[in-house]
Design an enzyme around this catalytic site. Structure first.
Site, PDB file in Angstrom:
ATOM      1  CB  SER A   1      -0.959   0.013   1.189  1.00 21.25           C
ATOM      2  OG  SER A   1      -0.258   0.185   2.404  1.00 21.25           O
TER       3      SER A   1
ATOM      4  CE  LYS B   1      -3.044   2.174   4.785  1.00 20.21           C
ATOM      5  NZ  LYS B   1      -2.756   1.238   3.699  1.00 20.21           N
TER       6      LYS B   1
END
Length: 198
Positions: free
Chosen positions: A31, A84
């Site tokens: 990701s 993230k």
């Protein structure tokens, strides 16, 4: 006896470092490619989250705020955490209004040079316009179309935002594998023109 004391002292120091200063994690999914690759071993600065403050552009490790990991690939030992990039701070209005549109923060379009090759800023089926609640953050992956980030969890409590209290700290170094060893910096120029939240 001296050897035992040295071993115990080393363990005590290691415990203190990982508890209060730096903590290692392993990247479990793609990701955050290409900034962070699968199986990269990273160090997180735990002190920065509480003292220096978090900024747009910081890559952070945070505890799962509620069922996010069901759409990620957990790694043994790190299976309660995700990584993230911070896009929105408390009070920011963050939006993606079309798949061909740029990400906007407080009305300003942001050029994101860190996105993975082939990624677009906004994902089909995950468009949004939201104001980040007080005490929370809006986070997104660099490999935008392969990241179960804030935009993918808008129907959960918090509307996709992550409580600041769940953040362990910002990533500041990739320590392994050795050919990936480097410091991780904040792309400050990317967010320099973003106006403050009203």
């Amino acid at each position: 006896m001296e050897l035992l004391v040295v071993v115990l002292l080393a363990q005590l120091i290691a415990w203190g470092v990982t508890t209060f200063l730096f903590q290692p994690f392993t990247i479990p999914s793609g990701s955050m490619e290409q900034t962070l690759e699968i199986n990269d071993r990273i160090l997180v600065n735990k002190l920065a989250a509480g003292t220096v403050g978090l900024k747009r552009g910081d890559i952070v490790v945070f505890k799962d705020p509620g069922d996010w990991l069901s759409s990620e690939t957990p790694q043994s030992g790190d299976d309660q955490y995700l990584v993230k990039r911070i896009i929105g701070l408390p009070g920011d209005t963050v939006s993606c209004t079309g798949t061909a549109s740029p990400l906007r923060i407080n009305g300003r379009a942001v050029h994101e040079p860190y996105l993975a090759a082939g990624s677009t800023p906004c994902s089909e089926g995950r468009l949004f316009s939201t104001t980040v609640p007080r005490g929370s953050l809006w986070v997104m992956g660099d490999n935008r179309q392969d990241s179960a980030d804030s935009s993918a969890h808008q129907t959960l409590p918090g509307g996709g935002s992550v409580p600041e209290a769940d953040v362990v700290g910002p990533v500041f170094m990739v320590v392994a594998p050795l050919n990936r060893f480097r410091f991780v910096s904040n792309p400050t120029a990317t967010f320099r023109s973003v106006p403050s939240a009203k």
